[in-house]
Design a protein around this motif. Structure first.
Motif, PDB file in Angstrom:
ATOM      1  N   GLU A 357       8.932   7.722 -18.443  1.00  0.00           N
ATOM      2  CA  GLU A 357       8.758   6.283 -18.663  1.00  0.00           C
ATOM      3  C   GLU A 357       7.917   5.664 -17.553  1.00  0.00           C
ATOM      4  O   GLU A 357       7.085   4.792 -17.799  1.00  0.00           O
ATOM      5  N   LEU A 358       8.163   6.116 -16.311  1.00  0.00           N
ATOM      6  CA  LEU A 358       7.385   5.596 -15.184  1.00  0.00           C
ATOM      7  C   LEU A 358       5.913   5.976 -15.298  1.00  0.00           C
ATOM      8  O   LEU A 358       5.023   5.178 -14.995  1.00  0.00           O
ATOM      9  N   ALA A 359       5.658   7.208 -15.735  1.00  0.00           N
ATOM     10  CA  ALA A 359       4.271   7.638 -15.904  1.00  0.00           C
ATOM     11  C   ALA A 359       3.578   6.791 -16.964  1.00  0.00           C
ATOM     12  O   ALA A 359       2.430   6.360 -16.799  1.00  0.00           O
ATOM     13  N   ALA A 360       4.307   6.535 -18.064  1.00  0.00           N
ATOM     14  CA  ALA A 360       3.735   5.702 -19.120  1.00  0.00           C
ATOM     15  C   ALA A 360       3.522   4.274 -18.624  1.00  0.00           C
ATOM     16  O   ALA A 360       2.510   3.633 -18.932  1.00  0.00           O
ATOM     17  N   ALA A 361       4.505   3.785 -17.835  1.00  0.00           N
ATOM     18  CA  ALA A 361       4.378   2.429 -17.290  1.00  0.00           C
ATOM     19  C   ALA A 361       3.187   2.328 -16.347  1.00  0.00           C
ATOM     20  O   ALA A 361       2.494   1.311 -16.309  1.00  0.00           O
ATOM     21  N   GLU A 366      -2.152   0.245 -15.226  1.00  0.00           N
ATOM     22  CA  GLU A 366      -3.570   0.420 -14.914  1.00  0.00           C
ATOM     23  C   GLU A 366      -4.442  -0.219 -15.990  1.00  0.00           C
ATOM     24  O   GLU A 366      -5.458  -0.854 -15.699  1.00  0.00           O
ATOM     25  N   GLU A 367      -4.006  -0.044 -17.245  1.00  0.00           N
ATOM     26  CA  GLU A 367      -4.747  -0.671 -18.335  1.00  0.00           C
ATOM     27  C   GLU A 367      -4.665  -2.193 -18.228  1.00  0.00           C
ATOM     28  O   GLU A 367      -5.643  -2.914 -18.466  1.00  0.00           O
ATOM     29  N   GLY A 368      -3.472  -2.679 -17.825  1.00  0.00           N
ATOM     30  CA  GLY A 368      -3.304  -4.117 -17.635  1.00  0.00           C
ATOM     31  C   GLY A 368      -4.187  -4.657 -16.529  1.00  0.00           C
ATOM     32  O   GLY A 368      -4.705  -5.775 -16.625  1.00  0.00           O
ATOM     33  N   GLU A 369      -4.348  -3.876 -15.459  1.00  0.00           N
ATOM     34  CA  GLU A 369      -5.224  -4.297 -14.366  1.00  0.00           C
ATOM     35  C   GLU A 369      -6.658  -4.455 -14.848  1.00  0.00           C
ATOM     36  O   GLU A 369      -7.346  -5.409 -14.502  1.00  0.00           O
ATOM     37  N   ARG A 370      -7.084  -3.488 -15.648  1.00  0.00           N
ATOM     38  CA  ARG A 370      -8.449  -3.576 -16.173  1.00  0.00           C
ATOM     39  C   ARG A 370      -8.597  -4.785 -17.090  1.00  0.00           C
ATOM     40  O   ARG A 370      -9.588  -5.528 -17.025  1.00  0.00           O
TER      41      ARG A 370
END
Length: 740
Positions: A357-361, A366-370
């Motif tokens: 779950e942490l890896a997915a988060a 990272e996608e949210g940062e972009r």
């Protein structure tokens, strides 16, 4: 006996000080006067002999001479401790006390010379020898403390004895037989004194050595006892910790068989101590899903006597499975062999479960940062267009022949719009820089003019705070340099503006220097302030995006937290850097280093900027008291302008504490309360006012830039009657005034 090592060190230090040359001299200076009266009894006895033999005047003379010599010696000796304490050299005092000892020993000869001169040498010879023996023993007592003084006294006595014997023989006052006995008696006295000297010296040395050895042995014994006590205490503590630890702990022998388990082992696995002791952990806890390679690694580590930390899947007594982090450490015997193993295990099932779950988060973040970076860039562009229109129209309105007051209103509009534009520009610049796009546009420019134009924008704020801004040029500056003067000005405004913002007293000093080489110019600006400083544990994060030294700083001083980040990235773009030195409460020094090229042309540029201000209309409420709690001076001016024609009595507070104080003192009918203020915010101030029964309760209206439902609910729950959103609209303000 002291148990603290520091006490023993102090005792040893004091012991060495007492036996140092200075310490021995001081002890001599104290002990010699202490026996003054005892020696005078000896002198009185000698004087009494002269009295009884019919020479009273000679007796008084002898007594006075002896007392005088002893007084001279003791009087000087009594000053020695003070002189040593004041730093008078030891050698100087040593030889001066030797001189006073010589004076004293010479005066003591009165009891040798006077009886011999006045009486029969044959009759006084025995008295003389007895006096020499007694005085010699007395002088020998302090040999170890002051050898020179002892030698002077003994030499004087022996010389006088030899002189008396020579005189008696020369005058033939006694028979040859008496002479022989007298010489023999004198040398017996010499031998007696020599023996006493040796005994005194050796006894003192032995006593000193024994005392030092006793101190050192006592210290070692105390240390050994202390270590033993600490070890015993540690063993007890470790036993208690292991028994009551939350982590599972078990002890196994060198072959891996369990010897002891704690309570947490039973809670974790379900097996009691009776069931576990004697079993092998693998046989007890491994299940079908346990990884064989991990189990083999544990067995190999036990056989090799090596520590191992790993994770393994165990099966509990009830059949459920758990992941445990196991740390197995060997305990070695004195001969180096493995005596036992201690294993500490912790349930990490939850961590294992959430790992994916942490890896997915992380991927989602990272996608949210972009997405955020793209959104900020887009929004910044969208907002810049109308903001530019506002600033442009304010410029046109400023030049439309307005009155001085109207012109100041327009200037406030322009200044506020520019402040917002700077924030928007910061966000856009950061988005570009974060995306790896360069925004440097180099031109030929005047470095000093660039720095001074940036400071001219900042000096009004410094004057408002009554702090100085000084610029010092430490090297000659080239007429022109090649670089992006706009970005350099932006860096200076960010760094110096920050310094002014966080400086309450004193000021800001900018030290400018330039080093020229064939490759270009190295420009250094050191910005030093006397402000609040930065905690040591926050200096490394000060250049992080959206970061300030303290979360409270953002609320008290404002700012996006992007200025320093952008400035450092810009400095890196110009092959330079920004570093910082700071001490909390003492100020900071930001050092800006830029690498600039030689000028390409022969022309300089010197840009200029302009100021700020705003306007309003009203409702008539003559004499009604209103309190505006607002820390921003521009917003205060805006409220003052809006309320000017209402004929209200308007008070202003710069923070929550001042708002509460003015509410108690003036009892206003309405309070316009900014939610975010330094020291005490608007919500806290409202709660204090509502809780104070001595205050005539006013209408309290929030001034807030936040329009979320949660913020409005917070205002109402704190006791406010409503809220006005920023930017403030005059019509909404008048609407509230019509309701009070």
């Amino acid at each position: 006996m002291p148990a603290d090592d520091l006490e023993f060190e102090q005792m040893l230090t004091e012991f060495e000080a007492r036996h140092s040359p200075e310490g021995l001299l001081e002890r001599y200076a104290r002990q010699r006067p202490a026996y003054f009266w005892f020696r005078q009894v000896f002198a009185l006895g000698g004087a009494a002999v002269l009295f009884l033999t019919g020479h009273p005047q000679a007796g008084l003379l002898a007594l006075g001479t002896l007392v005088f010599g002893d007084l001279v010696d003791c009087a000087f000796l009594s000053t020695v401790p003070r002189k040593l304490a004041k730093g008078v050299p030891h050698k100087q005092l040593y030889w001066l006390t030797t001189l006073t000892a010589l004076i004293q020993s010479l005066t003591s000869l009165a009891l040798i010379i006077l009886p011999t001169a006045l009486g029969s040498p044959s009759a006084t010879l025995a008295f003389t020898m007895a006096f020499i023996a007694g005085a010699g023993v007395n002088a020998s007592y302090l040999l170890s403390f002051h050898p020179a003084a002892t030698i002077v006294r003994l030499a004087t006595l022996f010389a006088s004895g030899i002189g008396i014997l020579a005189y008696v023989v020369w005058q033939r006052h006694i028979s040859h037989e008496a002479q022989l006995y007298s010489f023999f008696a004198f040398f017996m006295i010499l031998f007696l004194i020599y023996t006493f000297l040796q005994y005194s010296r050796r006894g003192f040395a032995h006593k000193t050595k024994s005392a030092r050895r006793l101190l050192e042995q006592s210290r070692k014994l105390a240390l050994a006892n202390k270590v033993l006590h600490e070890q015993e205490s540690e063993v007890r503590r470790l036993a208690l910790v292991a028994q009551h630890a939350n982590d599972s702990v078990f002890v196994s022998d060198s072959s891996g068989r369990i010897l002891w388990v704690n309570n947490a082992f039973t809670r974790l696995t379900g097996y009691s101590a009776r069931e576990a002791i004697g079993a092998f952990p693998a046989a007890l806890l491994n299940g079908p899903a346990t990884d064989a390679a991990t189990n083999n690694a544990i067995i190999s580590a036990i056989k090799a006597g090596k520590p191992l930390r790993t994770e393994i899947l165990n099966t509990c007594k009830d059949g459920s499975t758990i992941w445990v982090d196991t740390n197995q450490v060997p305990v070695l015997a004195a001969d180096g062999s493995v005596e036992m193993f201690i294993a500490i295990e912790r349930d990490v099932s939850a961590r294992k479960k959430h790992a994916k779950e942490l890896a997915a988060a992380k991927r989602s973040a990272e996608e949210g940062e972009r997405t955020k970076a793209q959104f900020l860039a887009t929004m910044s562009h969208e907002i810049r267009t109308p903001m530019n229109g506002i600033i442009g129209m304010a410029d046109l309105l400023r030049d439309a022949g307005l009155s001085k007051e109207q012109r100041s209103y327009v200037e406030t509009i322009r200044y506020s719009a520019e402040a917002l534009m700077r924030i928007i520009n910061d966000i856009l610049d950061f988005s570009k820089l974060d995306a790896g796009k360069s925004i440097i546009c180099p031109v030929d420019f005047d470095l000093l003019g660039c720095v001074e134009s940036a400071l001219s924008i900042l000096r009004p704020k410094a004057l408002e705070k009554e702090i100085f801004v000084d610029l010092n040029c430490h090297t000659p500056l080239p007429a022109l340099l090649h670089g992006d003067d706009g970005r350099i000005r932006q860096i200076i405004i960010n760094i110096v503006g920050n310094a002014i913002k966080f400086t309450r007293a004193g000021g800001v000093t900018i030290d400018l220097s330039c080093t020229t080489t064939a490759a270009g110019h190295t420009v250094t600006l050191a910005v030093t302030d006397t402000g609040i400083g930065i905690p040591a544990d926050r200096i490394d994060q000060i250049f992080d995006q959206f970061s300030q030294a303290d979360g409270e700083i953002t609320r008290q001083y404002g700012g996006t937290g992007l200025g320093l980040t952008i400035s450092r990235i810009l400095a890196h773009e110009m092959n330079g850097d920004i570093t910082i030195r700071s001490r909390l409460g003492e100020g900071s020094t930001f050092t800006i280093t830029l690498m600039l090229d030689h000028a390409l042309a022969d022309a300089a540029q010197s840009p200029s900027k302009s100021p700020k201000t705003d306007a309003v209309k009203a409702v008539k409420l003559p004499g009604v008291k209103a309190l505006v709690a607002e820390d921003n001076m521009t917003n205060q001016l805006l409220m003052k302008s809006y309320l000017k024609d209402t004929e209200m009595n308007v008070l202003f507070a710069g923070n929550g504490h001042e708002a509460v104080r003015l509410a108690r003192r003036h009892a206003p009918r309405v309070i316009f309360m900014d939610m975010s203020m330094p020291g005490m915010d608007g919500l806290s101030a409202t709660r204090k006012i509502r809780a104070d029964t001595s205050i005539t309760q006013p209408t309290i209206v929030a001034l807030t830039a936040n329009v979320y439902a949660s913020d409005k609910a917070a205002c109402l729950s704190a006791g406010m009657d409503g809220f006005l959103s920023k930017p403030l609209k005059r019509a909404e303000l008048m609407g509230w005034l019509n309701q009070i």
